[in-house]
Design an enzyme around this catalytic site. Structure first.
Site, PDB file in Angstrom:
ATOM      1  N   ASP A 175       0.607  -1.261  -0.014  1.00  0.00           N
ATOM      2  CA  ASP A 175      -0.150   0.086  -0.106  1.00  0.00           C
ATOM      3  C   ASP A 175       0.957   1.275  -0.074  1.00  0.00           C
ATOM      4  O   ASP A 175       2.119   1.160   0.224  1.00  0.00           O
ATOM      5  CB  ASP A 175      -0.912   0.090   1.195  1.00  0.00           C
ATOM      6  CG  ASP A 175      -1.595   1.311   1.215  1.00  0.00           C
ATOM      7  OD1 ASP A 175      -2.329   1.635   0.137  1.00  0.00           O
ATOM      8  OD2 ASP A 175      -2.047   1.811   2.389  1.00  0.00           O
ATOM      9  N   SER A 176       0.168   2.213  -0.115  1.00  0.00           N
ATOM     10  CA  SER A 176       0.971   3.619  -0.113  1.00  0.00           C
ATOM     11  C   SER A 176       1.524   3.924   1.240  1.00  0.00           C
ATOM     12  O   SER A 176       2.351   4.837   1.663  1.00  0.00           O
ATOM     13  CB  SER A 176       0.076   4.773  -0.629  1.00  0.00           C
ATOM     14  OG  SER A 176      -1.021   5.078   0.026  1.00  0.00           O
ATOM     15  N   CYS A 209      -3.712  -1.072  -1.939  1.00  0.00           N
ATOM     16  CA  CYS A 209      -3.912   0.200  -2.399  1.00  0.00           C
ATOM     17  C   CYS A 209      -5.253   0.317  -3.438  1.00  0.00           C
ATOM     18  O   CYS A 209      -4.982  -0.161  -4.448  1.00  0.00           O
ATOM     19  CB  CYS A 209      -2.783   0.771  -2.806  1.00  0.00           C
ATOM     20  SG  CYS A 209      -3.001   2.727  -3.134  1.00  0.00           S
ATOM     21  N   GLU A 242      -4.852   8.786   9.433  1.00  0.00           N
ATOM     22  CA  GLU A 242      -3.498   8.796   9.492  1.00  0.00           C
ATOM     23  C   GLU A 242      -2.964   9.368  10.701  1.00  0.00           C
ATOM     24  O   GLU A 242      -1.935   9.155  11.472  1.00  0.00           O
ATOM     25  CB  GLU A 242      -2.504   9.227   8.313  1.00  0.00           C
ATOM     26  CG  GLU A 242      -2.489   8.569   7.151  1.00  0.00           C
ATOM     27  CD  GLU A 242      -1.521   7.399   7.112  1.00  0.00           C
ATOM     28  OE1 GLU A 242      -0.488   7.646   7.544  1.00  0.00           O
ATOM     29  OE2 GLU A 242      -1.931   6.492   6.424  1.00  0.00           O
ATOM     30  N   CYS A 249     -11.049   2.705  -0.604  1.00  0.00           N
ATOM     31  CA  CYS A 249     -10.032   3.060  -0.035  1.00  0.00           C
ATOM     32  C   CYS A 249      -9.617   2.331   1.090  1.00  0.00           C
ATOM     33  O   CYS A 249     -10.279   2.212   2.153  1.00  0.00           O
ATOM     34  CB  CYS A 249     -10.202   4.802   0.353  1.00  0.00           C
ATOM     35  SG  CYS A 249      -8.413   5.457   0.897  1.00  0.00           S
ATOM     36  N   HIS A 264      -8.083   3.147   3.797  1.00  0.00           N
ATOM     37  CA  HIS A 264      -8.129   3.881   5.181  1.00  0.00           C
ATOM     38  C   HIS A 264      -9.655   3.846   5.697  1.00  0.00           C
ATOM     39  O   HIS A 264      -9.977   4.129   6.725  1.00  0.00           O
ATOM     40  CB  HIS A 264      -7.656   5.143   4.953  1.00  0.00           C
ATOM     41  CG  HIS A 264      -6.198   5.176   4.858  1.00  0.00           C
ATOM     42  ND1 HIS A 264      -5.547   4.572   3.866  1.00  0.00           N
ATOM     43  CD2 HIS A 264      -5.286   6.034   5.895  1.00  0.00           C
ATOM     44  CE1 HIS A 264      -4.288   4.986   4.068  1.00  0.00           C
ATOM     45  NE2 HIS A 264      -4.264   5.729   5.230  1.00  0.00           N
TER      46      HIS A 264
END
Ligand code: DGL
Length: 261
Positions: free
Chosen positions: A6-7, A69, A147, A179, A181
């Site tokens: 993932d990023s 991702c 985050e 997404c 997150h």
């Protein structure tokens, strides 16, 4: 080992699902947090990064790779598949398949600007269920909220309300959390779209698909069952990454540095 990239940290939602649905298999995780975020970058850059991520995982023992991702899944999956000679899974198709089964005809999709701008979710959704109406919405502020660990703050709920109002007005019956997150904001998102809307988590659906794939790939399944240790890499090895990863996974991790260039 099962490779996941993932990023950044968000792809740990896929690792969590692997631990839940397929315990006792070694995972090698890469979070490319030095180049985070992918969601606001252009197609060529995301493709270049995603290929490097997959090659890194392959070089570190991945026998199969899950592109956790959504942005990379939407923009770079063909490039990743061309670059590595192991089975590669993406998160868009399984999520769409689940939404197609659940919906009564009105699906919402939320994601980064890159994912929504690609139109890939909407395209796949209308292939899977041509009569279904699809309404898409980019929600760029959700990722930094997660985050920062701000998921329980009132700001998260009020931003969710603002972003999701148009989808609520469209009376969607199913919503894809497109997404990595967004599952961390599940309850705020559920409250903002209103009662009765079914939420689809691509991480969960992708791992379920991977488990079904392994049922028909005995040799690979056997190989994966023999590797039980996990490795976690970040392209920027920070205290913040280790701390949040440990909190989200519910276990301490040893974070290693990944050199990707
Ligand atoms: N991992 C990204 C995704 O699922 C979100 C974070 C980013 O923008 O890099 O689209």
């Amino acid at each position: 080992m099962i490779g996941v990239f993932d990023s950044g940290l968000g792809g740990l939602t896929v690792v969590k699902e692997l631990f839940r649905q397929l315990p006792g298999r070694g995972v090698v995780y890469l979070g490319d947090n030095a180049r985070f975020p992918y969601g606001s970058k252009g197609r060529d850059v995301v493709r270049q990064f995603a290929v490097q991520d997959a090659e890194f995982l392959k070089a570190h023992g991945a026998d199969a790779i899950i592109v956790a991702c959504n942005t990379a899944s939407a923009l770079a999956i063909d490039a990743v598949r061309a670059a590595v000679d192991v089975p590669v899974f993406e998160v868009v198709t399984p999520a769409v398949a689940k939404a197609a089964v659940l919906t009564r005809g009105r699906v919402g999709v939320i994601g980064t600007r890159g994912t929504i701008g690609s139109g890939v979710y909407a395209e796949k959704m209308s292939d899977a269920s041509p009569k279904t109406k699809v309404f898409s919405q980019a929600c760029p502020l959700f990722v930094p909220l997660v985050e920062e660990g701000w998921t329980r703050r009132s700001e998260a709920s009020s931003i969710a309300k603002t972003y999701l109002r148009p989808l609520r007005l469209r009376r969607i019956d199913t919503l894809i959390l497109g997404c990595t997150h967004y599952p961390f904001l599940r309850s705020q998102i559920a409250a903002a779209v209103g009662p009765g809307v079914r939420l689809v988590d691509p991480a969960r659906e992708t791992v379920a698909e991977f488990v079904r794939f392994l049922d028909s790939e005995g040799e690979l399944a056997l190989k994966l069952a023999k590797e039980i240790t996990h490795r976690f890499f970040a392209s920027d090895k920070t205290e913040h990454f280790s701390r949040l990863a440990a909190r989200w996974l519910g276990q301490d991790i040893i974070l290693e540095h990944a050199s990707l260039e």
